[in-house]
Design an enzyme around this catalytic site. Sequence first.
Site, mmCIF file in Angstrom:
data_model
loop_
_atom_site.group_PDB
_atom_site.id
_atom_site.type_symbol
_atom_site.label_atom_id
_atom_site.label_comp_id
_atom_site.label_asym_id
_atom_site.label_seq_id
_atom_site.Cartn_x
_atom_site.Cartn_y
_atom_site.Cartn_z
ATOM 1 N N LYS A 171 0.827 -1.212 0.000
ATOM 2 C CA LYS A 171 0.000 0.000 0.000
ATOM 3 C C LYS A 171 0.868 1.272 0.000
ATOM 4 C CE LYS A 171 -3.975 -2.271 2.238
ATOM 5 N NZ LYS A 171 -4.975 -2.184 3.336
ATOM 6 N N TYR A 226 -12.374 -2.303 -3.497
ATOM 7 C CA TYR A 226 -12.848 -2.470 -2.118
ATOM 8 C C TYR A 226 -14.377 -2.351 -2.026
ATOM 9 C CZ TYR A 226 -8.293 -2.668 0.271
ATOM 10 O OH TYR A 226 -7.072 -3.057 0.761
ATOM 11 N N ASN A 260 -1.921 0.402 6.656
ATOM 12 C CA ASN A 260 -1.446 -0.864 7.220
ATOM 13 C C ASN A 260 -0.611 -1.699 6.251
ATOM 14 O OD1 ASN A 260 -3.520 -1.788 5.637
ATOM 15 N ND2 ASN A 260 -4.658 -2.781 7.286
ATOM 16 N N HIS A 280 -2.124 -5.404 1.496
ATOM 17 C CA HIS A 280 -3.400 -6.103 1.294
ATOM 18 C C HIS A 280 -3.072 -7.515 0.842
ATOM 19 C CE1 HIS A 280 -7.238 -7.400 -0.381
ATOM 20 N NE2 HIS A 280 -6.527 -7.835 -1.398
ATOM 21 N N GLU A 330 -9.701 -10.761 -7.697
ATOM 22 C CA GLU A 330 -8.727 -9.665 -7.553
ATOM 23 C C GLU A 330 -7.593 -9.786 -8.570
ATOM 24 O OE1 GLU A 330 -7.581 -9.714 -3.421
ATOM 25 O OE2 GLU A 330 -9.561 -9.020 -2.767
#
Length: 141
Positions: free
Chosen positions: A11, A51, A114, A117, A128
Amino acid sequence: MTVERTLSIIKPDAVAKNVIGQIVARFEGAGLKVAAAKLVQLSRAEAEQFYAVHAARPFFKDLVDFMVSGPVFIQVLEGEGAIAKNRDLMGATDPKKAAAGTIRADFAESIDANAVHGSDAPETAAVEIAFFFPGLNVYSR
Ligand code: RTP
Ligand code: MG
C-alpha cells in the site's frame, strides 16, 4: 497443499517508506514466487471497485482516500497455500494487534495505513487477480 495464487498490494504508506524490497523478500523467504508485478497509481474508481465489498462501512471513504494517496505495488504471489501463507506473513489488520515479526507489525502505521493487502479466500483471489492482471501470463521457472 495445492499451489495457489493470491493478490498482494503493497500500500502507499509502505511504498513511500521505500520498503518494497524488504516486503517482497519476506514473501520470497517464505517460499512464495512473484508471478506478476507492477507499480501503479490507482484511480478513485479502481480503488472503489476493488474495495466495493466495504462500500457501506464507515471507513470506506478513508480507505479509498488512502489507497489513492500514492503509488501501490501490486503482485500475484504463487506457491503452496499462498493465500493463507500471505495472510500469516501480513499479520492482523490493526498493526497494534499484529503478531511480532509480521509485515504489519514491522512496517504499518495504523489500521488505515497498514502496509499490505492480501486476498482472503480462493474466490476473492481469483476476482482480484483478474481485476489487476487480466490475461495474466505466468512463466514457469
Ligand atoms: P486488506 O483487505 O486490505 O488486506 O485488509 P484486511 O483483509 O486485513 O481487512 P478488511 O477487513 O478487508 O479491511 C480492508 C481495509 O480497510 C481498513 N479498515 N479500517 N477503521 C477500521 O475499523 C477499519 N477496518 C478496516 C484497513 O486498512 C483494512 O486493511
Ligand atoms: Mg480484506
